[in-house]
Design a protein around this motif. Structure first.
Motif, PDB file in Angstrom:
ATOM      1  N   HIS A  21      24.033  34.425   2.015  1.00 59.36           N
ATOM      2  CA  HIS A  21      23.585  34.936   3.311  1.00 59.36           C
ATOM      3  C   HIS A  21      24.384  34.362   4.482  1.00 59.36           C
ATOM      4  O   HIS A  21      24.634  35.061   5.463  1.00 59.36           O
ATOM      5  N   TYR A  22      24.730  33.089   4.398  1.00 58.95           N
ATOM      6  CA  TYR A  22      25.430  32.387   5.476  1.00 58.95           C
ATOM      7  C   TYR A  22      26.588  31.614   4.867  1.00 58.95           C
ATOM      8  O   TYR A  22      26.390  30.624   4.177  1.00 58.95           O
ATOM      9  N   ARG A  23      27.827  32.071   5.138  1.00 61.25           N
ATOM     10  CA  ARG A  23      28.964  31.439   4.476  1.00 61.25           C
ATOM     11  C   ARG A  23      30.195  31.292   5.362  1.00 61.25           C
ATOM     12  O   ARG A  23      31.325  31.361   4.900  1.00 61.25           O
ATOM     13  N   PHE A  94      28.428  21.857  12.745  1.00 64.79           N
ATOM     14  CA  PHE A  94      27.324  22.676  12.252  1.00 64.79           C
ATOM     15  C   PHE A  94      27.267  23.965  13.068  1.00 64.79           C
ATOM     16  O   PHE A  94      27.659  24.001  14.224  1.00 64.79           O
ATOM     17  N   ASN A  95      26.745  25.020  12.469  1.00 65.80           N
ATOM     18  CA  ASN A  95      26.686  26.333  13.104  1.00 65.80           C
ATOM     19  C   ASN A  95      25.648  26.350  14.234  1.00 65.80           C
ATOM     20  O   ASN A  95      24.459  26.262  13.972  1.00 65.80           O
ATOM     21  N   PRO A  96      26.074  26.511  15.490  1.00 66.67           N
ATOM     22  CA  PRO A  96      25.115  26.522  16.601  1.00 66.67           C
ATOM     23  C   PRO A  96      24.209  27.751  16.596  1.00 66.67           C
ATOM     24  O   PRO A  96      23.132  27.723  17.176  1.00 66.67           O
ATOM     25  N   ARG A  97      24.607  28.814  15.914  1.00 67.32           N
ATOM     26  CA  ARG A  97      23.780  30.027  15.857  1.00 67.32           C
ATOM     27  C   ARG A  97      22.526  29.847  15.001  1.00 67.32           C
ATOM     28  O   ARG A  97      21.611  30.666  15.046  1.00 67.32           O
ATOM     29  N   CYS A  98      22.463  28.773  14.271  1.00 66.79           N
ATOM     30  CA  CYS A  98      21.278  28.513  13.455  1.00 66.79           C
ATOM     31  C   CYS A  98      20.031  28.314  14.317  1.00 66.79           C
ATOM     32  O   CYS A  98      18.911  28.472  13.840  1.00 66.79           O
ATOM     33  N   ALA A  99      20.221  27.991  15.578  1.00 71.72           N
ATOM     34  CA  ALA A  99      19.091  27.820  16.489  1.00 71.72           C
ATOM     35  C   ALA A  99      18.269  29.100  16.618  1.00 71.72           C
ATOM     36  O   ALA A  99      17.099  29.047  16.971  1.00 71.72           O
ATOM     37  N   LEU A 100      18.864  30.237  16.299  1.00 73.68           N
ATOM     38  CA  LEU A 100      18.161  31.511  16.421  1.00 73.68           C
ATOM     39  C   LEU A 100      16.946  31.615  15.505  1.00 73.68           C
ATOM     40  O   LEU A 100      16.028  32.389  15.768  1.00 73.68           O
ATOM     41  N   HIS A 101      16.936  30.864  14.420  1.00 71.28           N
ATOM     42  CA  HIS A 101      15.794  30.920  13.499  1.00 71.28           C
ATOM     43  C   HIS A 101      15.287  29.531  13.117  1.00 71.28           C
ATOM     44  O   HIS A 101      14.727  29.329  12.048  1.00 71.28           O
ATOM     45  N   ALA A 102      15.428  28.588  14.026  1.00 67.94           N
ATOM     46  CA  ALA A 102      14.988  27.211  13.778  1.00 67.94           C
ATOM     47  C   ALA A 102      13.490  27.111  13.536  1.00 67.94           C
ATOM     48  O   ALA A 102      13.036  26.243  12.791  1.00 67.94           O
ATOM     49  N   ASP A 103      12.716  28.008  14.136  1.00 72.18           N
ATOM     50  CA  ASP A 103      11.261  27.961  13.966  1.00 72.18           C
ATOM     51  C   ASP A 103      10.841  28.219  12.518  1.00 72.18           C
ATOM     52  O   ASP A 103       9.723  27.908  12.128  1.00 72.18           O
ATOM     53  N   LEU A 104      11.732  28.744  11.708  1.00 72.60           N
ATOM     54  CA  LEU A 104      11.423  28.947  10.290  1.00 72.60           C
ATOM     55  C   LEU A 104      11.472  27.622   9.526  1.00 72.60           C
ATOM     56  O   LEU A 104      10.921  27.518   8.431  1.00 72.60           O
ATOM     57  N   TYR A 105      12.131  26.618  10.095  1.00 72.86           N
ATOM     58  CA  TYR A 105      12.305  25.322   9.439  1.00 72.86           C
ATOM     59  C   TYR A 105      11.496  24.205  10.086  1.00 72.86           C
ATOM     60  O   TYR A 105      11.000  23.324   9.400  1.00 72.86           O
ATOM     61  N   PHE A 106      11.439  24.225  11.420  1.00 72.71           N
ATOM     62  CA  PHE A 106      10.850  23.118  12.170  1.00 72.71           C
ATOM     63  C   PHE A 106       9.913  23.634  13.249  1.00 72.71           C
ATOM     64  O   PHE A 106      10.293  24.513  14.026  1.00 72.71           O
ATOM     65  N   GLU A 107       8.696  23.060  13.317  1.00 73.73           N
ATOM     66  CA  GLU A 107       7.807  23.380  14.432  1.00 73.73           C
ATOM     67  C   GLU A 107       8.411  22.794  15.695  1.00 73.73           C
ATOM     68  O   GLU A 107       8.998  21.713  15.662  1.00 73.73           O
ATOM     69  N   ALA A 108       8.269  23.476  16.799  1.00 76.24           N
ATOM     70  CA  ALA A 108       8.781  22.979  18.070  1.00 76.24           C
ATOM     71  C   ALA A 108       7.977  21.768  18.501  1.00 76.24           C
ATOM     72  O   ALA A 108       6.765  21.702  18.294  1.00 76.24           O
ATOM     73  N   SER A 109       8.651  20.812  19.087  1.00 78.86           N
ATOM     74  CA  SER A 109       7.963  19.656  19.654  1.00 78.86           C
ATOM     75  C   SER A 109       8.088  19.733  21.164  1.00 78.86           C
ATOM     76  O   SER A 109       9.051  20.305  21.683  1.00 78.86           O
ATOM     77  N   PRO A 110       7.145  19.163  21.885  1.00 85.54           N
ATOM     78  CA  PRO A 110       7.172  19.256  23.349  1.00 85.54           C
ATOM     79  C   PRO A 110       8.438  18.652  23.967  1.00 85.54           C
ATOM     80  O   PRO A 110       8.873  19.078  25.020  1.00 85.54           O
ATOM     81  N   ASP A 111       9.059  17.675  23.296  1.00 90.86           N
ATOM     82  CA  ASP A 111      10.227  17.017  23.875  1.00 90.86           C
ATOM     83  C   ASP A 111      11.553  17.636  23.441  1.00 90.86           C
ATOM     84  O   ASP A 111      12.610  17.153  23.804  1.00 90.86           O
ATOM     85  N   ARG A 112      11.516  18.715  22.676  1.00 92.22           N
ATOM     86  CA  ARG A 112      12.750  19.336  22.194  1.00 92.22           C
ATOM     87  C   ARG A 112      13.208  20.418  23.166  1.00 92.22           C
ATOM     88  O   ARG A 112      12.427  21.232  23.610  1.00 92.22           O
ATOM     89  N   THR A 113      14.477  20.423  23.458  1.00 94.11           N
ATOM     90  CA  THR A 113      15.056  21.442  24.326  1.00 94.11           C
ATOM     91  C   THR A 113      15.169  22.733  23.535  1.00 94.11           C
ATOM     92  O   THR A 113      15.781  22.759  22.482  1.00 94.11           O
ATOM     93  N   HIS A 114      14.598  23.806  24.057  1.00101.34           N
ATOM     94  CA  HIS A 114      14.651  25.102  23.387  1.00101.34           C
ATOM     95  C   HIS A 114      16.106  25.561  23.276  1.00101.34           C
ATOM     96  O   HIS A 114      16.879  25.466  24.217  1.00101.34           O
ATOM     97  N   GLY A 115      16.475  26.044  22.095  1.00101.97           N
ATOM     98  CA  GLY A 115      17.802  26.578  21.902  1.00101.97           C
ATOM     99  C   GLY A 115      18.848  25.529  21.548  1.00101.97           C
ATOM    100  O   GLY A 115      20.014  25.843  21.425  1.00101.97           O
ATOM    101  N   ARG A 116      18.425  24.286  21.381  1.00102.20           N
ATOM    102  CA  ARG A 116      19.371  23.233  20.984  1.00102.20           C
ATOM    103  C   ARG A 116      19.810  23.487  19.559  1.00102.20           C
ATOM    104  O   ARG A 116      19.208  24.232  18.826  1.00102.20           O
ATOM    105  N   ARG A 117      20.804  22.884  19.078  1.00100.22           N
ATOM    106  CA  ARG A 117      21.387  22.998  17.746  1.00100.22           C
ATOM    107  C   ARG A 117      20.317  22.727  16.686  1.00100.22           C
ATOM    108  O   ARG A 117      19.837  21.626  16.590  1.00100.22           O
ATOM    109  N   LEU A 118      19.971  23.725  15.928  1.00 97.41           N
ATOM    110  CA  LEU A 118      18.895  23.612  14.960  1.00 97.41           C
ATOM    111  C   LEU A 118      19.289  24.105  13.581  1.00 97.41           C
ATOM    112  O   LEU A 118      20.377  24.603  13.395  1.00 97.41           O
ATOM    113  N   GLY A 119      18.324  24.060  12.645  1.00 94.46           N
ATOM    114  CA  GLY A 119      18.506  24.320  11.229  1.00 94.46           C
ATOM    115  C   GLY A 119      19.283  25.543  10.794  1.00 94.46           C
ATOM    116  O   GLY A 119      19.448  26.483  11.516  1.00 94.46           O
ATOM    117  N   ALA A 120      19.745  25.513   9.567  1.00 98.02           N
ATOM    118  CA  ALA A 120      20.592  26.552   8.983  1.00 98.02           C
ATOM    119  C   ALA A 120      19.936  27.880   8.807  1.00 98.02           C
ATOM    120  O   ALA A 120      18.803  28.068   8.747  1.00 98.02           O
TER     121      ALA A 120
END
Length: 120
Positions: A21-23, A94-120
């Motif tokens: 899917h991601y290569r 790491f692929n910065p576009r992974c932030a588009l679906h980070a919510d599938l891997y990690f719940e958002a925390s109040p101190d996290r900047t939205h759209g920051r570099r996130l999971g694959a």
């Protein structure tokens, strides 16, 4: 078992954790899913092969080691991974576009900047 021996489930296509899917050159992380403790290259690999629904890591568990760099096999804590754009050990980007679906891997925390570099 050391991190070099970690089995990557799903549909990986190379030793650096890329999958069907991601290569791209930047798709070099695997995520240990909170629901099963197994590493998968991506949410689609988990969906297709795990046999159970995925569950994101709770925001209170950001110190869990749940991200594997496919280049050097360094295991990062979620908090550490969310704060970088490359592996702190080998400098692989790491692929910065992974932030588009980070919510599938990690719940958002109040101190996290939205759209920051996130999971694959």
């Amino acid at each position: 078992m050391g991190t070099a021996d970690v089995e990557i489930k799903g549909r990986p296509v190379d030793a650096q954790t890329r999958c069907v899917h991601y290569r791209t050159d930047l798709d070099v992380v695997a995520i240990r899913f909170a629901c099963c403790g197994e590493y998968y290259p991506c949410h689609l690999c988990h969906e297709e092969t795990a046999g159970h629904p995925a569950r994101p890591w709770p925001s209170a568990e950001q110190d869990a080691r749940a991200v594997l760099c496919g280049v050097c096999r360094h295991e990062l804590a979620i908090r550490e991974y969310l704060g970088v754009t490359a592996c702190p050990r080998c400098a692989a980007s790491f692929n910065p576009r992974c932030a588009l679906h980070a919510d599938l891997y990690f719940e958002a925390s109040p101190d996290r900047t939205h759209g920051r570099r996130l999971g694959a």
